[in-house]
Design a protein around this motif. Sequence first.
Motif: not given
Length: 464
Positions: A1-15
């Motif tokens: 089952m295919k769904v969206l594969e787009s991602r956000y431009d920036t990420y930050q690590y959550s401790d």
Amino acid sequence: MKVLESRYDTYQYSDYFKTDLPGHWAEKRLAYLADQRRMAFVDGPFGSDLKTDDYKDSGVPLIQLNNIRDSKHLLQNIKFITQKKKEQLNRHLALPCDLVIAKMAEPVARCAVVSDQYPEYVIVADCVKLTPNLNLVDLNYLVWAINCDYVKVNAELVSTGTTRIRINLGELKKLKVPFPPYSEQEKIANFLDHETAKIDTLIEKQQQLIKLLKEKRQAVISHAVTKGLNPNAPMRDSGVEWLGEVPEHWVVSKFGYISQVVRGGSPRPAGDPTLFNGDYSPWVTVAEITKDDEIYLTETETFLTEKGSDQCRVFKSGTLLLSNSGATLGVPSILKIDANANDGVVGFENLELNHEFAYYYLSSLTDDLRERIKQGSGQPNLNTDIVKALAVPVPSEDEVEAIVGSIRKTREHYKKLEDKAVAGIELLQERRTALISAAVTGKIDVRNWVAPESIDRVNNKDVA
């Protein structure tokens, strides 16, 4: 089952979540997301304030742990209290569109939106009511977030207990969820509503397939043990209404004629600790026989002490057993161990019939045996006289061997099909869980997602 594969431009690590979140997202405690009115985030009453004696058949419904499952408020096995009792417990009211959260596993901190089928409910001691601030958080998004694996792991970390873990109200208030902007919360909730519905439909189809396979398997087995393998064999009336016709050369006997039907027995007194929970003799109960559809019983969860075993009959390995009471009346099993059995079980000793054949015959009667017995005798259980009088077809030895061999192949064939369907369900459930976690932590960007039916409506309008 295919769904969206787009991602956000920036990420930050959550401790806290031990994973990356989109850079512009925050983390918020449930207490922050609750409405600021009094009693917006409360747990159920103390046990002494709400006892089982207060339960009624109608009135104001309760929300119990068993009513919170799979992100839904299930209206099954509901208990009620009087209006007067409700007024004493006003602090613990839950209204439609509140959230109800389970303080105990499985899993701990699972939640659901309170149903609108009743105007109000009262939560019990092991539940928590959360009235969210809908100016801050989308209701459906909050349910998805609380039920995702990342939040569940943190809930388990702050829970206590060994046999069944529990989270208290204070820790629930401190529990965090990923917190996107409101417009993204709505998008994520809509996306998950749509995509999980598709997965749930596929799971339901697989479950229906398993049900049909079991029914087909049982029909084939039932036909084999009552009509034989030769479709051209001459038939005759068995003389038993519910058995119908059998091959002309078969004998129709009764279990009392071809075996000694013996009822199990329980040590007395029932609460004597010197009799039960020992390590001497396996202890067979109705629950042991009916827990699955395996032919052979090779082990038990509980044992009697030597003193307890001495009070009861020991059934030898190879004995055919049958549950003779309760909701699962008439379920057979064949012992692979020497064991005691309680008085909810009967055994067929010195059975003059292939034990597997007899097992398959009895298992083919399980679904409607209770009704047949009720119609014949009005008895609420299968006492030994009823079991002795139960008709059983007896083919020749060669036919019995052939029928048993054929049934083994049938069971193996259908088991492979059922196992394949079960594996498919497990994969779909894993996919569902992973999709929820990915959407709630921003691993996929659904900001531009549009439901396919919405696109179809737009395209159809353009064509018109």
